[in-house]
Design an enzyme around this catalytic site. Structure first.
Site, PDB file in Angstrom:
ATOM      1  N   CYS A 218       0.788  -1.026  -0.150  1.00  0.00           N
ATOM      2  CA  CYS A 218      -0.403  -0.034   0.249  1.00  0.00           C
ATOM      3  C   CYS A 218       0.594   1.422   0.071  1.00  0.00           C
ATOM      4  O   CYS A 218       1.790   1.571  -1.341  1.00  0.00           O
ATOM      5  CB  CYS A 218      -1.035   0.297   1.165  1.00  0.00           C
ATOM      6  SG  CYS A 218      -2.459   0.706   0.964  1.00  0.00           S
TER       7      CYS A 218
ATOM      8  N   HIS B  45      -3.327  -5.312   1.622  1.00  0.00           N
ATOM      9  CA  HIS B  45      -3.278  -6.215   2.581  1.00  0.00           C
ATOM     10  C   HIS B  45      -3.689  -7.196   3.080  1.00  0.00           C
ATOM     11  O   HIS B  45      -4.902  -7.856   2.870  1.00  0.00           O
ATOM     12  CB  HIS B  45      -4.145  -4.822   3.792  1.00  0.00           C
ATOM     13  CG  HIS B  45      -3.225  -3.796   3.443  1.00  0.00           C
ATOM     14  ND1 HIS B  45      -2.203  -3.615   4.062  1.00  0.00           N
ATOM     15  CD2 HIS B  45      -3.719  -2.136   2.941  1.00  0.00           C
ATOM     16  CE1 HIS B  45      -1.586  -1.844   3.548  1.00  0.00           C
ATOM     17  NE2 HIS B  45      -2.801  -1.635   3.145  1.00  0.00           N
TER      18      HIS B  45
END
Length: 486
Positions: free
Chosen positions: A330, A427
């Site tokens: 991310c 994630h």
């Protein structure tokens, strides 16, 4: 009719979240339908829910303990700090505003209706709602407009159990002092107390326990010994992010100033052959690291400047030159590219900054947040990967042609030409045992952990711990029906 009871703390980090998780699993084991609830939370470690929103990671763990899907109603107000004085405000799973602390204090009373609405919905199919406070009700300077502790308890008519932390010392003053500073109406909502994190012979505290009961008039629900398996459960608070010694394979994780969604580290920390080392500011990235993992960030551009200020950009270049591997997730993925542009000033002043330059990609920040629970395929093996996406920004460039994940036919991620630097927006991918084992094998480390089973076993152990040392029967007796006030 659903009942509810609230666990509040005599201070921050007394273990409220873990106690609620243990109580949730204990109640579920008793055959009760149970739901966790936290009116207001502050955390950059968020979870994506089945209804497409985000809540604090602790409430997601508590939902798992309760054996029910995580839902935005379990944490209707989530504050995600972006600076020292301001935070993004998430209401019922969606971005509401970005506010400075003083402005949020003025808006906070208007959010009470959202917390009560979510609380009411949870009560419709639940036997018991376990409510978690935030910080401490002893912070009486925050009582006006409060929606996190006694303000919510008063509005919803919820009784309170107060928890103190004996590990930090002064627990008698914590409990008795809280009663002393509260207004009589708030103090009257507290129906009992408990002591957490005791080390040693619990009987040595018998006199202290009796003294608290005498001074407050509250019954004790128990003294909880230190729970040694706590490290096996995903942590929410960045203060709980610690080194996890293991085997010879070393993962170095720079502690970013606005680190977010660091639950990506939990499965790696549980691997017996892996050492996860958190690199604090002021320390260099270790030269013997096998993998440098750059985690998520709530403020990518600010954390990129923080990364450079520590000299970690120089260390990372040397690590790659030595043949080391890098994974960016991310915000960490965005940092690894050539540029990060923020034309609309989402993170601060509009502009563009140079990235670390280890992936030939570029990121442009966009105001729309991508939130989803995601199933992906690891391209090299065709293995299934499950995780979640929670990000602003779009990343494109030549290295995306070497995407190593596939999400419903959409390529995801990027890799350098030699494959030693990778990044993606997914994630939670290390929680997929098959992917984690394959990735570690590629880097020369074995995997022996079944992560989901490990967490579930730790929750069962926590429930047994709670049942042995905490009066769950009295807790359920003290719980009160969710009334019309809610």
């Amino acid at each position: 009719m659903a009942k509810s009871i609230m666990i509040q703390g005599a201070g921050s980090n007394v273990g409220k979240s873990m106690i609620v998780a243990g109580l949730a699993r204990a109640c579920a084991n008793r055959g009760l339908s149970v739901a966790p609830f936290k009116p207001q939370n502050m955390s950059n470690n968020a979870a994506v829910t089945v209804d497409g929103g985000e809540i604090g990671r602790a409430q997601a763990l508590q939902a798992l303990a309760a054996r029910r899907p995580a839902h935005t109603d379990m944490n209707p107000v989530l504050l995600k700090p972006e600076t020292d004085t301001g935070a993004q405000v998430i209401v019922q799973g969606k971005r509401f505003a970005t506010l400075r602390a003083r402005d949020y204090a003025a808006r906070k009373p208007s959010l009470l209706n959202a917390t009560l609405e979510s609380f009411r919905r949870l009560s419709l199919d639940t036997d018991i709602i376990l409510v978690e406070g935030a910080g401490s009700p002893a912070e009486i300077n925050l009582r006006a407009g409060d929606i996190a502790n006694m303000g919510f308890a008063e509005a919803a008519g919820v009784p309170v159990i107060l928890v103190g932390d004996i590990d930090r010392g002064g627990v008698i003053a914590q409990i008795v002092g809280t009663q002393a500073v509260l207004e009589p109406g708030d103090a009257g909502r507290i129906k009992g107390f408990a002591i957490n994190k005791f080390r040693g012979d619990v009987s040595l505290f018998d006199e202290g326990l009796a003294e608290i009961e005498r001074r407050t008039g509250w019954p004790s629900l128990g003294v909880l010994p230190w729970f040694g398996d706590a490290w096996r459960l995903p942590a929410e608070d960045v203060m709980d992010l610690k080194n996890r010694p293991g085997g010879r394979f070393k993962v170095a994780v720079p502690r970013l100033g606005r680190i977010a969604n660091f639950d990506d580290l939990d499965p790696l920390s549980g691997e017996p052959h892996v050492t996860v080392e958190i690199i604090e500011p002021g320390r260099p990235l270790p030269g013997d690291a096998d993998l440098v993992l750059i985690p998520g960030s709530k403020s990518t551009i600010a954390d990129l400047a923080h990364f450079r200020a520590q000299g970690w950009d120089i260390d990372l270049t040397a690590h790659i030159r030595r043949g080391g591997h890098v994974m960016g997730i991310c915000g960490g993925y965005q940092m690894l590219g050539q540029t990060v542009a923020d034309p609309e000033g989402i993170e601060g002043a509009p502009g563009e900054v140079a990235g670390l330059g280890h992936l030939d990609v570029a990121t442009v920040m966009r105001p729309e947040k991508h939130l989803s629970l995601t199933r992906a395929t690891y391209r090299p093996t065709g293995g299934a990967v499950e995780g979640y996406e929670i990000h602003l920004g779009e990343t494109t460039g030549p290295d995306c042609a070497r995407a190593w994940l596939d999400i419903g036919g959409r390529p995801e991620g990027a890799a350098s030409a030699d494959g030693r630097v990778r990044g993606c927006y997914l994630h939670g991918l290390f929680a997929s045992d098959g992917f984690r084992a394959q990735y570690l094998e590629e880097l020369g480390a074995p995997s022996e952990l079944s992560f989901t089973d490990s967490v579930d076993q730790a929750l069962d152990a926590l429930a047994r711990h709670i049942e042995a040392h905490f009066d769950v029967d009295l807790l359920l007796k003290l719980a009160e029906p969710v009334g019309a006030d809610a």
